[in-house]
Structures are given as C-alpha cells and as structure tokens.
Write a protein that holds these residues in place. Structure first.
Motif, PDB file in Angstrom:
ATOM      1  N   UNK A 131       0.898  -1.061   0.108  1.00 45.79           N
ATOM      2  CA  UNK A 131       0.145   0.176   0.032  1.00 45.79           C
ATOM      3  C   UNK A 131       0.810   1.279   0.094  1.00 45.79           C
ATOM      4  N   UNK A 132       0.257   2.268  -0.161  1.00 48.07           N
ATOM      5  CA  UNK A 132       0.992   3.603  -0.378  1.00 48.07           C
ATOM      6  C   UNK A 132       1.476   3.966   0.995  1.00 48.07           C
ATOM      7  N   UNK A 133       2.578   4.381   1.346  1.00 46.61           N
ATOM      8  CA  UNK A 133       3.455   4.824   2.604  1.00 46.61           C
ATOM      9  C   UNK A 133       4.489   5.798   2.539  1.00 46.61           C
ATOM     10  N   UNK A 134       5.539   5.572   3.165  1.00 47.92           N
ATOM     11  CA  UNK A 134       6.615   6.232   3.202  1.00 47.92           C
ATOM     12  C   UNK A 134       7.423   5.898   1.968  1.00 47.92           C
ATOM     13  N   UNK A 135       7.351   4.710   1.531  1.00 47.82           N
ATOM     14  CA  UNK A 135       8.060   4.242   0.283  1.00 47.82           C
ATOM     15  C   UNK A 135       9.579   3.942   0.374  1.00 47.82           C
ATOM     16  N   UNK A 136       9.695   3.363   1.590  1.00 49.23           N
ATOM     17  CA  UNK A 136      11.245   3.004   1.929  1.00 49.23           C
ATOM     18  C   UNK A 136      11.380   1.848   1.971  1.00 49.23           C
ATOM     19  N   UNK A 137      10.464   0.813   1.530  1.00 49.00           N
ATOM     20  CA  UNK A 137      10.681  -0.666   1.487  1.00 49.00           C
ATOM     21  C   UNK A 137      10.787  -1.026   3.106  1.00 49.00           C
ATOM     22  N   UNK A 138      10.313  -0.445   3.987  1.00 49.11           N
ATOM     23  CA  UNK A 138      10.401  -0.635   5.372  1.00 49.11           C
ATOM     24  C   UNK A 138       9.876  -2.061   5.723  1.00 49.11           C
ATOM     25  N   UNK A 139       8.561  -2.379   5.153  1.00 44.21           N
ATOM     26  CA  UNK A 139       7.838  -3.456   5.169  1.00 44.21           C
ATOM     27  C   UNK A 139       7.321  -4.132   4.174  1.00 44.21           C
ATOM     28  N   UNK A 140       7.610  -5.478   3.781  1.00 44.26           N
ATOM     29  CA  UNK A 140       7.412  -5.924   2.664  1.00 44.26           C
ATOM     30  C   UNK A 140       6.194  -7.161   2.765  1.00 44.26           C
ATOM     31  N   UNK A 141       5.438  -7.289   1.925  1.00 43.14           N
ATOM     32  CA  UNK A 141       4.372  -8.379   1.840  1.00 43.14           C
ATOM     33  C   UNK A 141       4.990  -9.605   1.273  1.00 43.14           C
ATOM     34  N   UNK A 142       4.441 -10.793   1.360  1.00 44.28           N
ATOM     35  CA  UNK A 142       5.217 -11.929   0.997  1.00 44.28           C
ATOM     36  C   UNK A 142       4.901 -12.149  -0.417  1.00 44.28           C
ATOM     37  N   UNK A 143       3.863 -11.160  -1.157  1.00 42.44           N
ATOM     38  CA  UNK A 143       3.517 -11.482  -2.569  1.00 42.44           C
ATOM     39  C   UNK A 143       4.693 -11.448  -3.598  1.00 42.44           C
ATOM     40  N   UNK A 144       5.733 -10.655  -3.290  1.00 43.80           N
ATOM     41  CA  UNK A 144       6.749 -10.307  -4.141  1.00 43.80           C
ATOM     42  C   UNK A 144       7.618 -11.598  -4.149  1.00 43.80           C
ATOM     43  N   UNK A 145       7.855 -11.987  -2.987  1.00 40.04           N
ATOM     44  CA  UNK A 145       8.920 -13.430  -2.943  1.00 40.04           C
ATOM     45  C   UNK A 145       8.083 -14.448  -3.493  1.00 40.04           C
ATOM     46  N   UNK A 146       6.920 -14.413  -3.087  1.00 37.59           N
ATOM     47  CA  UNK A 146       6.147 -15.838  -4.003  1.00 37.59           C
ATOM     48  C   UNK A 146       6.003 -15.611  -5.268  1.00 37.59           C
ATOM     49  N   UNK A 147       5.889 -14.840  -6.210  1.00 34.78           N
ATOM     50  CA  UNK A 147       6.071 -14.355  -7.520  1.00 34.78           C
ATOM     51  C   UNK A 147       7.518 -14.607  -7.987  1.00 34.78           C
ATOM     52  N   UNK A 148       8.245 -14.370  -7.390  1.00 33.42           N
ATOM     53  CA  UNK A 148       9.725 -14.295  -7.825  1.00 33.42           C
ATOM     54  C   UNK A 148      10.337 -15.772  -7.737  1.00 33.42           C
ATOM     55  N   UNK A 149      10.051 -16.410  -6.629  1.00 35.11           N
ATOM     56  CA  UNK A 149      10.485 -17.872  -6.326  1.00 35.11           C
ATOM     57  C   UNK A 149       9.802 -18.735  -7.437  1.00 35.11           C
ATOM     58  N   UNK A 150       8.362 -18.505  -7.396  1.00 35.11           N
ATOM     59  CA  UNK A 150       7.478 -19.452  -8.233  1.00 35.11           C
ATOM     60  C   UNK A 150       7.935 -19.469  -9.845  1.00 35.11           C
ATOM     61  N   UNK A 151       8.295 -18.253 -10.269  1.00 37.40           N
ATOM     62  CA  UNK A 151       8.380 -17.991 -11.656  1.00 37.40           C
ATOM     63  C   UNK A 151       9.941 -18.069 -11.965  1.00 37.40           C
ATOM     64  N   UNK A 152      10.896 -17.721 -10.930  1.00 37.88           N
ATOM     65  CA  UNK A 152      12.326 -17.661 -11.277  1.00 37.88           C
ATOM     66  C   UNK A 152      12.664 -16.408 -11.995  1.00 37.88           C
ATOM     67  N   UNK A 153      11.481 -15.436 -12.040  1.00 31.65           N
ATOM     68  CA  UNK A 153      11.983 -14.333 -12.650  1.00 31.65           C
ATOM     69  C   UNK A 153      12.791 -13.435 -11.979  1.00 31.65           C
ATOM     70  N   UNK A 154      13.832 -12.778 -12.553  1.00 29.26           N
ATOM     71  CA  UNK A 154      14.854 -11.775 -11.701  1.00 29.26           C
ATOM     72  C   UNK A 154      13.908 -10.368 -11.269  1.00 29.26           C
ATOM     73  N   UNK A 155      14.128  -9.971 -10.311  1.00 30.79           N
ATOM     74  CA  UNK A 155      13.576  -8.628  -9.727  1.00 30.79           C
ATOM     75  C   UNK A 155      14.451  -7.477 -10.138  1.00 30.79           C
ATOM     76  N   UNK A 156      13.757  -6.506 -10.602  1.00 32.77           N
ATOM     77  CA  UNK A 156      14.729  -5.037 -10.858  1.00 32.77           C
ATOM     78  C   UNK A 156      13.907  -4.091  -9.940  1.00 32.77           C
TER      79      UNK A 156
END
Length: 227
Positions: A131-156
C-alpha cells in the motif's frame, strides 16, 4: 484485449492481461508523464530486454505506478488494488493490461494472471509494501517473494523519488506540474536461494533477501539523485 486463457483454480479459464494493451498503456503514460512532469530516468538499460521480469517499485504517491509505466523500457502489467477499478477506470485499466487484485483475500484469479504474465515472458509490476506509505521498503508483503520464487523471474528494484515531496498548487493531490521526478532502476537479482524450495520458510528467507536488496537500492538512488 486479453491474451489466451490460462487454467486457474479448479480448472477455471482465466484471461491473461494483454501485452498489446500494456503497450498502449505505456504510450499513454509516456505522453502524460513527460507532458505533466519532468521525469529523470536512470538505469533503464538494466531492465532485461527479453524474458520475465518483476519490477519492485516503492510507493509513496498515486502517480508512482503510471510514472513507471510511462518511463519503463517495456510494457508493464501492474498488480493494482481492486478499489482503483471504479467507474470508467475499470474497463480502462483492464484494457491496458493491468491486474485487478483483492488485497483482503487470496485472490486466485490475480495470482493466475500475474504468473501468466511472467510465464509469457512479460513484465510484472509490484508495489511490495502492499500500500502507499513512506516508500522506503521498510515492510514487505510476501507476494513479491512468492511470484519471484515461483516464476524464477529476476527482480529489478525501482525507486521513484520526488513524487511526494511537494503538493501542486492547481491540484493538491498531485506533485507540482513540471516538477522533476526521478525514477531509478537497479540491477536485476534473483530472490531464491537456488534450491527451488517454495516452503513458508523459503519464502520468508527470500523476503528478507529482497528487502535488503531493495533498501540498498533505495539508499543508492537517493545518494545518486541527491533526494
């Protein structure tokens, strides 16, 4: 404007977001973002030219998504909260290849569509803070990790800086017209540990690795732009 259907939960067919639609969205974004503000784009060449990619974008203002859509070198399908799909925005956002997601539940349709984008070699945009906040990546949800690990796609990692510094005079909810907004793309990296594990522990460990990478990129971006 959707691509070939993909089998989702219980064998249901799920229409995948259209890459052609996302390209239309990119072109609209180019016109609007460069017409209204002065984007300064750094490191766009780091985005792989082909194959699946996940753009992990910090989020402090509503224009962050459209800004990245407009300046990214490839058409991007963002995961966007369903609350944004209201009135005429609903068919418009779907038409330009964006993915509607219900954040209050496990949205199987959105998951299937997002994975389908990556399986087709497309670009998936995610706000990992959820969600919108400070924009400092201080608290991440698990969704990004799930999609990255499941797909093997690199993260930029992508840092949008300056979008929330000041309020515009004409439209209070937007940055001042013709003000500079910096968008800094980082080096792509792999979220997994190479084992292919998708357990809860593996995803938690991946989230920790991702957060360190994103925080380091944001620090470097602030240093390089003077923000």
């Amino acid at each position: 404007m959707c691509r070939h259907p993909r089998r989702g939960e219980a064998g249901r067919e799920v229409n995948l977001p259209s890459e052609k639609g996302a390209e239309v969205g990119r072109r609209i974004g180019v016109g609007l973002m460069y017409g209204l503000w002065k984007p300064r784009v750094l490191g766009a060449w780091k985005v792989p030219a082909h194959g699946p990619v996940i753009l992990a974008v910090n989020h402090s203002h509503n224009i962050d998504g459209p800004m990245v859509m407009g300046v990214a070198p490839r058409p991007t399908h963002f995961l966007i909260k369903k609350e944004a799909f209201v009135g005429p925005l609903d068919p418009f956002l779907l038409g330009i290849g964006q993915v509607k997601v219900d954040r209050d539940t496990t949205d199987r349709t959105a998951i299937t569509q997002a994975l389908g984008v990556l399986e087709n070699g497309g670009v998936l945009g995610i706000f990992p803070e959820g969600t919108r906040g400070e924009g400092d990546f201080a608290a991440l949800r698990a969704g990004l990790a799930y999609f990255a690990v499941r797909s093997g796609a690199p993260i930029v990692p992508v840092a949008v800086l300056g979008s929330s510094d000041k309020r515009g005079r004409l439209i209070k909810g937007l940055p001042p017209l013709r003000s500079r907004v910096d968008v800094v793309f980082g080096e792509p990296f792999e979220a997994g540990d190479g084992s292919g594990r998708r357990t809860r522990k593996a995803l938690d460990e991946a989230t920790g690795r991702i957060q360190k990478q994103l925080a380091a990129h944001l620090e470097n971006a602030r240093r390089s732009t003077g923000r």
